[in-house]
Design a protein around this motif. Structure first.
Motif, PDB file in Angstrom:
ATOM      1  N   GLY A 139     -20.726  46.127  43.321  1.00 23.19           N
ATOM      2  CA  GLY A 139     -21.119  45.912  41.933  1.00 23.19           C
ATOM      3  C   GLY A 139     -22.534  45.395  41.768  1.00 23.19           C
ATOM      4  O   GLY A 139     -23.338  45.947  41.011  1.00 23.19           O
ATOM      5  N   LYS A 140     -22.882  44.349  42.498  1.00 22.59           N
ATOM      6  CA  LYS A 140     -24.230  43.770  42.406  1.00 22.59           C
ATOM      7  C   LYS A 140     -25.299  44.800  42.719  1.00 22.59           C
ATOM      8  O   LYS A 140     -26.289  44.930  41.998  1.00 22.59           O
ATOM      9  N   ALA A 141     -25.101  45.523  43.815  1.00 23.97           N
ATOM     10  CA  ALA A 141     -26.091  46.515  44.244  1.00 23.97           C
ATOM     11  C   ALA A 141     -26.222  47.638  43.221  1.00 23.97           C
ATOM     12  O   ALA A 141     -27.331  48.094  42.913  1.00 23.97           O
ATOM     13  N   ILE A 142     -25.101  48.066  42.661  1.00 26.87           N
ATOM     14  CA  ILE A 142     -25.111  49.170  41.679  1.00 26.87           C
ATOM     15  C   ILE A 142     -25.816  48.731  40.398  1.00 26.87           C
ATOM     16  O   ILE A 142     -26.689  49.428  39.875  1.00 26.87           O
ATOM     17  N   ILE A 143     -25.456  47.545  39.897  1.00 30.76           N
ATOM     18  CA  ILE A 143     -26.061  47.061  38.646  1.00 30.76           C
ATOM     19  C   ILE A 143     -27.567  46.834  38.817  1.00 30.76           C
ATOM     20  O   ILE A 143     -28.366  47.237  37.971  1.00 30.76           O
ATOM     21  N   VAL A 161     -19.340  47.029  36.185  1.00 32.89           N
ATOM     22  CA  VAL A 161     -20.002  48.309  36.498  1.00 32.89           C
ATOM     23  C   VAL A 161     -19.444  49.400  35.595  1.00 32.89           C
ATOM     24  O   VAL A 161     -18.235  49.497  35.389  1.00 32.89           O
ATOM     25  N   LYS A 162     -20.333  50.204  35.018  1.00 30.62           N
ATOM     26  CA  LYS A 162     -19.907  51.312  34.156  1.00 30.62           C
ATOM     27  C   LYS A 162     -19.709  52.564  35.017  1.00 30.62           C
ATOM     28  O   LYS A 162     -20.364  52.733  36.041  1.00 30.62           O
ATOM     29  N   PHE A 163     -18.828  53.436  34.548  1.00 31.05           N
ATOM     30  CA  PHE A 163     -18.508  54.642  35.332  1.00 31.05           C
ATOM     31  C   PHE A 163     -19.763  55.468  35.620  1.00 31.05           C
ATOM     32  O   PHE A 163     -19.963  55.965  36.722  1.00 31.05           O
ATOM     33  N   LYS A 164     -20.624  55.563  34.621  1.00 31.34           N
ATOM     34  CA  LYS A 164     -21.851  56.340  34.787  1.00 31.34           C
ATOM     35  C   LYS A 164     -22.744  55.746  35.896  1.00 31.34           C
ATOM     36  O   LYS A 164     -23.348  56.479  36.684  1.00 31.34           O
ATOM     37  N   GLU A 165     -22.787  54.428  35.966  1.00 28.90           N
ATOM     38  CA  GLU A 165     -23.579  53.757  37.011  1.00 28.90           C
ATOM     39  C   GLU A 165     -22.954  54.001  38.387  1.00 28.90           C
ATOM     40  O   GLU A 165     -23.655  54.230  39.377  1.00 28.90           O
ATOM     41  N   PHE A 166     -21.649  53.963  38.406  1.00 28.98           N
ATOM     42  CA  PHE A 166     -20.927  54.214  39.659  1.00 28.98           C
ATOM     43  C   PHE A 166     -21.229  55.629  40.181  1.00 28.98           C
ATOM     44  O   PHE A 166     -21.468  55.834  41.373  1.00 28.98           O
ATOM     45  N   ILE A 167     -21.260  56.591  39.260  1.00 21.47           N
ATOM     46  CA  ILE A 167     -21.558  57.986  39.650  1.00 21.47           C
ATOM     47  C   ILE A 167     -23.013  58.108  40.119  1.00 21.47           C
ATOM     48  O   ILE A 167     -23.308  58.829  41.075  1.00 21.47           O
ATOM     49  N   GLN A 168     -23.920  57.375  39.466  1.00 19.75           N
ATOM     50  CA  GLN A 168     -25.326  57.388  39.915  1.00 19.75           C
ATOM     51  C   GLN A 168     -25.420  56.923  41.370  1.00 19.75           C
ATOM     52  O   GLN A 168     -26.133  57.512  42.179  1.00 19.75           O
ATOM     53  N   TYR A 169     -24.671  55.874  41.681  1.00 19.67           N
ATOM     54  CA  TYR A 169     -24.637  55.359  43.052  1.00 19.67           C
ATOM     55  C   TYR A 169     -24.071  56.420  44.011  1.00 19.67           C
ATOM     56  O   TYR A 169     -24.622  56.694  45.074  1.00 19.67           O
ATOM     57  N   LEU A 171     -23.964  59.622  43.825  1.00 21.41           N
ATOM     58  CA  LEU A 171     -24.787  60.822  44.023  1.00 21.41           C
ATOM     59  C   LEU A 171     -26.182  60.517  44.566  1.00 21.41           C
ATOM     60  O   LEU A 171     -26.965  61.423  44.812  1.00 21.41           O
ATOM     61  N   ASP A 172     -26.475  59.237  44.754  1.00 24.73           N
ATOM     62  CA  ASP A 172     -27.807  58.839  45.214  1.00 24.73           C
ATOM     63  C   ASP A 172     -27.900  59.009  46.732  1.00 24.73           C
ATOM     64  O   ASP A 172     -27.123  58.403  47.476  1.00 24.73           O
ATOM     65  N   VAL A 173     -28.829  59.834  47.196  1.00 21.78           N
ATOM     66  CA  VAL A 173     -28.950  60.012  48.659  1.00 21.78           C
ATOM     67  C   VAL A 173     -29.445  58.744  49.342  1.00 21.78           C
ATOM     68  O   VAL A 173     -29.201  58.526  50.514  1.00 21.78           O
ATOM     69  N   HIS A 174     -30.146  57.888  48.583  1.00 20.69           N
ATOM     70  CA  HIS A 174     -30.576  56.602  49.139  1.00 20.69           C
ATOM     71  C   HIS A 174     -29.715  55.496  48.547  1.00 20.69           C
ATOM     72  O   HIS A 174     -30.213  54.566  47.920  1.00 20.69           O
ATOM     73  N   ARG A 175     -28.402  55.603  48.749  1.00 26.37           N
ATOM     74  CA  ARG A 175     -27.481  54.612  48.174  1.00 26.37           C
ATOM     75  C   ARG A 175     -27.843  53.195  48.573  1.00 26.37           C
ATOM     76  O   ARG A 175     -28.120  52.945  49.736  1.00 26.37           O
ATOM     77  N   PRO A 176     -27.793  52.260  47.615  1.00 30.54           N
ATOM     78  CA  PRO A 176     -28.107  50.864  47.954  1.00 30.54           C
ATOM     79  C   PRO A 176     -27.036  50.230  48.859  1.00 30.54           C
ATOM     80  O   PRO A 176     -27.313  49.287  49.588  1.00 30.54           O
ATOM     81  N   VAL A 177     -25.806  50.719  48.781  1.00 30.01           N
ATOM     82  CA  VAL A 177     -24.747  50.263  49.702  1.00 30.01           C
ATOM     83  C   VAL A 177     -24.074  51.510  50.251  1.00 30.01           C
ATOM     84  O   VAL A 177     -24.129  52.570  49.632  1.00 30.01           O
ATOM     85  N   GLY A 178     -23.426  51.358  51.375  1.00 31.53           N
ATOM     86  CA  GLY A 178     -22.862  52.527  52.056  1.00 31.53           C
ATOM     87  C   GLY A 178     -21.717  53.193  51.325  1.00 31.53           C
ATOM     88  O   GLY A 178     -21.393  52.882  50.188  1.00 31.53           O
ATOM     89  N   MET A 179     -21.084  54.114  52.027  1.00 26.12           N
ATOM     90  CA  MET A 179     -19.929  54.826  51.506  1.00 26.12           C
ATOM     91  C   MET A 179     -18.716  53.900  51.638  1.00 26.12           C
ATOM     92  O   MET A 179     -18.763  52.894  52.344  1.00 26.12           O
TER      93      MET A 179
END
Length: 274
Positions: A139-143, A161-169, A171-179
């Motif tokens: 959550g922290k990393a996504i926000i 965390v909003k669903f749209k933000e979660f999806i941004q995370y 689909l981000d190839v440089h995700r701030p946190v892992g899978m």
């Protein structure tokens, strides 16, 4: 009834194998402990179960515990016992010989779910309820990465965390946190192109599939797959309608990219494009 379920299995496995041979060149690769790290072992009835979160995994683990003689009924087993009790062995805990022996002689099964529904179910569970792991870690990393003008409170707790933000995370190839296993591809979790599963069940036809599987392995007659919802039991299960409501919050391009992200799962398990 068994006959038609048997035909469904044959068809599911055919589609899975054809997809693998068409898209994957790795079907000759060596199976490593990493590939089998999500597989649970039940030695008494000789079952290997690859855990796919949000596709009935808590209840499947309960069933395995009963088969193994660790509990007399699925009703008696608490959520925390299932997930944190370490009662069930994982396949990567065995040596190479033990891994291969079980892969070659046990009944290997996995249960899957429509990818978008599985994704929304994971989002609701991890981000819409208090959670002392997913909020601070994800959550922290996504926000902080995707929310413009985030409040200090949101950045501190990682909640909301909003669903749209979660999806941004996602689909981000440089995700701030892992899978995370809750939204990873089944393809990655269970390596179906490397491991030849004997049984492919679907969340959508859980009762029929689960009881057919139990019949196939000769499980005790009185053991049936539990119907109860494990967490947030007062809340409606994630349905197609609920899933559409969440995906309506995304742009057409985000929806398309989410589909592309799960493309192999859609193809391999024969789910139609939403």
């Amino acid at each position: 009834k068994w006959k038609s379920l048997h035909q469904i299995q044959t068809e599911r496995k055919r589609i899975m194998r054809e997809t693998c041979s068409k898209y994957k060149s790795n079907n000759r690769r060596i199976i490593t402990p990493y590939h089998v790290s999500r597989i649970f072992v039940e030695d008494k009835y000789r079952v290997l179960y690859c855990e796919v979160p949000k596709a009935g995994c808590s209840n499947w683990k309960r069933v395995l515990m009963v088969l193994n003689g660790l509990a007399s009924s699925t009703k008696d087993i608490q959520h925390n016992t299932v997930h944190y009790g370490n009662y069930l062995k994982r396949l990567d805990g065995f040596d190479r010989k033990g891994i291969y022996h079980r892969l070659n002689t046990y009944t290997k099964m996995l249960f899957i779910r429509e990818p978008f529904e599985k994704l929304v179910s994971a989002f609701r569970d991890k981000f819409e309820h208090p959670n002392n792991y997913y909020h601070p870690v994800f959550g922290k990393a996504i926000i902080s990465r995707y929310r413009v003008n985030a409040t200090k409170e949101a950045l501190r707790t990682g909640s909301g965390v909003k669903f749209k933000e979660f999806i941004q995370y996602l689909l981000d190839v440089h995700r701030p946190v892992g899978m995370d296993i809750h939204w990873d591809h089944v393809n990655r979790l269970c390596s179906p192109c490397l491991i030849d599963y004997d049984f492919v069940g679907k969340f959508e036809s859980m009762e029929d599939d689960a009881n057919f599987f139990l019949h196939l392995i000769g499980a005790p007659q009185n053991l049936t797959f539990p119907k109860f919802k494990d967490r947030h039991s007062n809340e409606e299960r994630t349905t197609t309608k609920i899933t559409q409501h969440y995906f309506a919050q995304l742009s057409p391009s985000q929806r398309q990219r989410s589909y592309d992200f799960y493309y192999m799962d859609y193809l391999m398990f024969n789910y139609s494009k939403p």
